[in-house]
Design a protein around this motif. Structure first.
Motif, PDB file in Angstrom:
ATOM      1  N   LEU A  36     -37.274  33.449 -14.502  1.00 29.79           N
ATOM      2  CA  LEU A  36     -37.314  32.074 -14.004  1.00 29.79           C
ATOM      3  C   LEU A  36     -37.158  32.060 -12.487  1.00 29.79           C
ATOM      4  N   GLU A  37     -36.251  32.881 -11.960  1.00 30.00           N
ATOM      5  CA  GLU A  37     -36.000  32.908 -10.522  1.00 30.00           C
ATOM      6  C   GLU A  37     -37.191  33.457  -9.731  1.00 30.00           C
ATOM      7  N   GLU A  38     -38.103  34.125 -10.409  1.00 36.48           N
ATOM      8  CA  GLU A  38     -39.281  34.663  -9.738  1.00 36.48           C
ATOM      9  C   GLU A  38     -40.426  33.652  -9.667  1.00 36.48           C
ATOM     10  N   GLN A  39     -40.259  32.506 -10.332  1.00 39.16           N
ATOM     11  CA  GLN A  39     -41.301  31.481 -10.315  1.00 39.16           C
ATOM     12  C   GLN A  39     -41.251  30.710  -8.993  1.00 39.16           C
ATOM     13  N   PRO A  40     -42.389  30.173  -8.557  1.00 36.79           N
ATOM     14  CA  PRO A  40     -42.394  29.403  -7.310  1.00 36.79           C
ATOM     15  C   PRO A  40     -41.564  28.125  -7.423  1.00 36.79           C
ATOM     16  N   VAL A  41     -40.964  27.737  -6.315  1.00 36.48           N
ATOM     17  CA  VAL A  41     -40.212  26.481  -6.244  1.00 36.48           C
ATOM     18  C   VAL A  41     -41.174  25.386  -5.792  1.00 36.48           C
ATOM     19  N   ARG A  42     -41.242  24.309  -6.559  1.00 36.66           N
ATOM     20  CA  ARG A  42     -42.201  23.233  -6.264  1.00 36.66           C
ATOM     21  C   ARG A  42     -41.469  21.899  -6.121  1.00 36.66           C
ATOM     22  N   PRO A  43     -42.012  20.976  -5.349  1.00 37.72           N
ATOM     23  CA  PRO A  43     -41.404  19.645  -5.248  1.00 37.72           C
ATOM     24  C   PRO A  43     -41.413  18.938  -6.598  1.00 37.72           C
ATOM     25  N   LEU A  44     -40.292  18.336  -6.961  1.00 36.60           N
ATOM     26  CA  LEU A  44     -40.217  17.648  -8.248  1.00 36.60           C
ATOM     27  C   LEU A  44     -41.097  16.419  -8.283  1.00 36.60           C
ATOM     28  N   GLU A  45     -41.224  15.718  -7.172  1.00 31.48           N
ATOM     29  CA  GLU A  45     -41.892  14.414  -7.185  1.00 31.48           C
ATOM     30  C   GLU A  45     -43.380  14.489  -7.448  1.00 31.48           C
ATOM     31  N   ASN A  46     -44.029  15.617  -7.208  1.00 37.85           N
ATOM     32  CA  ASN A  46     -45.471  15.691  -7.457  1.00 37.85           C
ATOM     33  C   ASN A  46     -45.855  16.957  -8.203  1.00 37.85           C
ATOM     34  N   LEU A  47     -45.019  17.343  -9.177  1.00 41.34           N
ATOM     35  CA  LEU A  47     -45.306  18.512  -9.996  1.00 41.34           C
ATOM     36  C   LEU A  47     -46.556  18.272 -10.821  1.00 41.34           C
ATOM     37  N   GLU A  48     -47.485  19.202 -10.784  1.00 36.48           N
ATOM     38  CA  GLU A  48     -48.733  19.072 -11.529  1.00 36.48           C
ATOM     39  C   GLU A  48     -48.509  19.386 -13.008  1.00 36.48           C
ATOM     40  N   LYS A  49     -49.246  18.688 -13.849  1.00 34.93           N
ATOM     41  CA  LYS A  49     -49.108  18.847 -15.297  1.00 34.93           C
ATOM     42  C   LYS A  49     -49.517  20.250 -15.731  1.00 34.93           C
ATOM     43  N   PHE A  50     -48.762  20.800 -16.698  1.00 37.20           N
ATOM     44  CA  PHE A  50     -49.079  22.114 -17.243  1.00 37.20           C
ATOM     45  C   PHE A  50     -48.655  22.151 -18.705  1.00 37.20           C
ATOM     46  N   ASP A  51     -49.206  23.078 -19.448  1.00 38.43           N
ATOM     47  CA  ASP A  51     -48.897  23.222 -20.864  1.00 38.43           C
ATOM     48  C   ASP A  51     -47.842  24.297 -21.086  1.00 38.43           C
ATOM     49  N   GLY A  52     -47.177  24.196 -22.237  1.00 40.08           N
ATOM     50  CA  GLY A  52     -46.218  25.213 -22.633  1.00 40.08           C
ATOM     51  C   GLY A  52     -44.814  24.676 -22.784  1.00 40.08           C
ATOM     52  N   ALA A  53     -43.994  25.452 -23.484  1.00 31.47           N
ATOM     53  CA  ALA A  53     -42.568  25.172 -23.632  1.00 31.47           C
ATOM     54  C   ALA A  53     -41.800  26.255 -22.892  1.00 31.47           C
ATOM     55  N   GLY A  54     -40.517  26.020 -22.631  1.00 30.18           N
ATOM     56  CA  GLY A  54     -39.758  27.034 -21.906  1.00 30.18           C
ATOM     57  C   GLY A  54     -38.504  26.477 -21.260  1.00 30.18           C
TER      58      GLY A  54
END
Length: 206
Positions: free
Chosen positions: A21-39
């Motif tokens: 999880l810590e290796e994933q990119p940090v993105r702004p919460l306000e404009n997070l793009e839609k994606f599929d999956g659970a986690g």
């Protein structure tokens, strides 16, 4: 006798997923793009609320340093342990959960969604609960601890006899939460608990 490291031990597997999880990119919460999956996912705060200044300062120095909250979204329609079920699409479960929390933050009258960032990791359904437990244990986020309540749902009309959460007490604004019974402790008391909680955990890591 020294215990041999077992990479397939449940705790070690959970820790490896939490690190992923810590290796994933940090993105702004306000404009997070839609994606599929659970986690699982982590929220980070960089704003000016006095309860979180130690945490926010770390995140301003280096984005994504200290999570304020860690959560999960299960693939609820999956039969756990069924490899064929695990391969089927689950839709935007994780994105939907993050979006729900973004709306709660937007409702709060003393938080700004622009001050939040998010990391998200989609995972095979079997490992999601373990990954969340281990990630919370590793990072001890304040919103999973003394300020619990962000993930609460509207109990619905006729079932609002419960008490407002500590999160809603310090961050009022969710319309349904304002209908619940007030806590005896004040927002100031809760804020001080958050300050002391973060001070104990951030200082020991420095």
């Amino acid at each position: 006798m020294t215990k041999h490291f077992d990479p397939l031990d449940y705790d070690n597997l959970g820790a490896s997923i939490a690190r992923a999880l810590e290796e994933q990119p940090v993105r702004p919460l306000e404009n997070l793009e839609k994606f599929d999956g659970a986690g699982i996912y982590a929220l980070y705060y960089t704003g000016q609320h006095p309860a979180y200044q130690l945490l926010a300062a770390k995140n301003r120095e280096q984005t994504g340093t200290r999570a304020i909250y860690i959560g999960k979204a299960d693939a609820e329609n999956k039969r756990k342990g069924d490899p064929e079920e695990a391969k089927k699409p689950v839709g935007p479960k994780l994105f939907g959960r993050i979006t729900k929390h973004r709306r709660s933050i937007e409702d709060a009258n003393n938080l700004d969604v622009a001050d939040f960032q998010v990391r998200a990791l989609t995972i095979m359904p079997t490992w999601i609960p373990l990954a969340e437990v281990v990630a919370i244990r590793m990072h001890e986020p304040v919103w999973n601890g003394p300020l619990d309540g962000l993930g609460n749902n509207d109990p619905g009309a006729g079932r609002r006899a419960g008490m407002k959460s500590r999160w809603d007490t310090i961050h009022p604004g969710r319309p349904w939460a304002d209908l619940l019974a007030q806590r005896r402790e004040t927002a100031e008391n809760i804020e001080q608990d958050a300050i002391e909680y973060l001070a104990a955990r951030i200082s020991k890591c420095d």
